[in-house]
Scaffold this motif. Structure first.
Motif, mmCIF file in Angstrom:
data_model
loop_
_atom_site.group_PDB
_atom_site.id
_atom_site.type_symbol
_atom_site.label_atom_id
_atom_site.label_comp_id
_atom_site.label_asym_id
_atom_site.label_seq_id
_atom_site.Cartn_x
_atom_site.Cartn_y
_atom_site.Cartn_z
ATOM 1 N N THR A 1 33.738 59.872 68.570
ATOM 2 C CA THR A 1 33.869 58.779 69.525
ATOM 3 C C THR A 1 33.538 59.337 70.903
ATOM 4 O O THR A 1 34.264 60.176 71.434
ATOM 5 N N GLN B 1 32.842 57.392 73.802
ATOM 6 C CA GLN B 1 33.414 56.664 74.928
ATOM 7 C C GLN B 1 34.124 55.400 74.451
ATOM 8 O O GLN B 1 33.680 54.746 73.511
ATOM 9 N N ARG C 1 35.643 51.913 76.380
ATOM 10 C CA ARG C 1 35.758 51.195 77.656
ATOM 11 C C ARG C 1 36.663 49.980 77.490
ATOM 12 O O ARG C 1 36.656 49.338 76.443
ATOM 13 N N THR D 1 35.210 48.336 74.105
ATOM 14 C CA THR D 1 33.939 48.742 73.506
ATOM 15 C C THR D 1 34.039 50.221 73.152
ATOM 16 O O THR D 1 34.715 50.981 73.842
ATOM 17 N N LEU E 1 31.668 53.673 71.787
ATOM 18 C CA LEU E 1 30.382 54.317 71.494
ATOM 19 C C LEU E 1 30.669 55.465 70.537
ATOM 20 O O LEU E 1 31.431 56.371 70.869
ATOM 21 N N TYR F 1 23.789 56.410 66.143
ATOM 22 C CA TYR F 1 24.843 56.007 67.072
ATOM 23 C C TYR F 1 25.116 54.519 66.913
ATOM 24 O O TYR F 1 24.269 53.757 66.435
ATOM 25 N N TYR G 1 27.462 51.028 68.748
ATOM 26 C CA TYR G 1 28.198 50.486 69.889
ATOM 27 C C TYR G 1 28.918 49.240 69.405
ATOM 28 O O TYR G 1 28.273 48.271 68.990
ATOM 29 N N LYS H 1 32.125 46.217 69.836
ATOM 30 C CA LYS H 1 33.004 45.512 70.767
ATOM 31 C C LYS H 1 34.039 44.729 69.965
ATOM 32 O O LYS H 1 33.705 44.109 68.953
ATOM 33 N N ALA I 1 31.536 50.170 65.533
ATOM 34 C CA ALA I 1 30.555 51.138 66.033
ATOM 35 C C ALA I 1 30.184 52.144 64.941
ATOM 36 O O ALA I 1 29.019 52.517 64.801
ATOM 37 N N VAL J 1 26.300 55.959 77.480
ATOM 38 C CA VAL J 1 25.527 55.099 76.571
ATOM 39 C C VAL J 1 24.036 55.383 76.730
ATOM 40 O O VAL J 1 23.315 55.595 75.745
ATOM 41 N N LYS K 1 21.305 57.308 74.065
ATOM 42 C CA LYS K 1 20.034 56.668 73.703
ATOM 43 C C LYS K 1 18.846 57.545 74.105
ATOM 44 O O LYS K 1 17.847 57.612 73.386
#
Length: 158
Positions: free
Chosen positions: A12, A14, A16, A31, A33, A45, A47, A49, A60, A131, A135
């Motif tokens: 993990t 991040q 938020r 959220t 990441l 990866y 992402y 929510k 995620a 994020v 990427k």
């Protein structure tokens, strides 16, 4: 950092928290990441929510496992120097000799460790948003090619 199911450890990167003010007070959403890989040249990866942290991490992780990409590795490092970019984030990935270790920040480290890289030098330039950094690293890793791949594409024998 938590462990996923099976042989793909997930990291993990991040989490938020976002708040929305409504009539009764604040409504929070989260959220996450997550980077997932098999430490043998596959990494992805995701992402997610959700209204709770565990649900966001689960979403995620599912996305990360679906989006796994193959990365060419040569003796624990990458085949050649590459620059990955995404929006205003740029990451320079440089192959390193055995014993160097992973010289990288938190977000970049999560991706290259999950891919199975043991020796690499990195430098991030521009935005340090995790994020975008993840990427950008994925963009760089996807553009890697081995000598054999290039030789077959050109129709040349080594």
């Amino acid at each position: 950092m938590s462990q996923g199911r099976g042989d793909s450890p997930e990291k993990t990167v991040q989490i938020r928290r976002c708040s929305c003010v409504v009539k009764g007070g604040r409504r929070f959403s989260f959220t996450a990441l997550v980077v997932s890989g098999n430490s043998q040249g596959k990494v992805g990866y995701g992402y997610g929510k959700a209204i709770e942290v565990p649900l966001a991490i689960e979403k995620a992780t599912k996305q990360a496992n679906r989006q796994m990409k193959d990365i060419p590795l040569v003796e624990g490092t990458i085949p050649h120097k590459v620059i990955g970019s995404y929006r205003s984030s740029k990451v320079i990935l440089i192959p390193a000799r055995p014993g160097t270790g992973i010289i990288a920040g938190e977000a970049v480290r999560a991706v290259v460790e999950s891919a199975g890289v043991t020796d690499i030098l990195t430098k991030s330039i521009g935005s340090s948003n995790p994020v975008n950094l993840v990427k950008a690293v994925m963009n760089g890793l996807e553009s890697l090619r081995t000598r054999e791949t290039v030789a077959t594409l050109r129709g040349v024998e080594l």
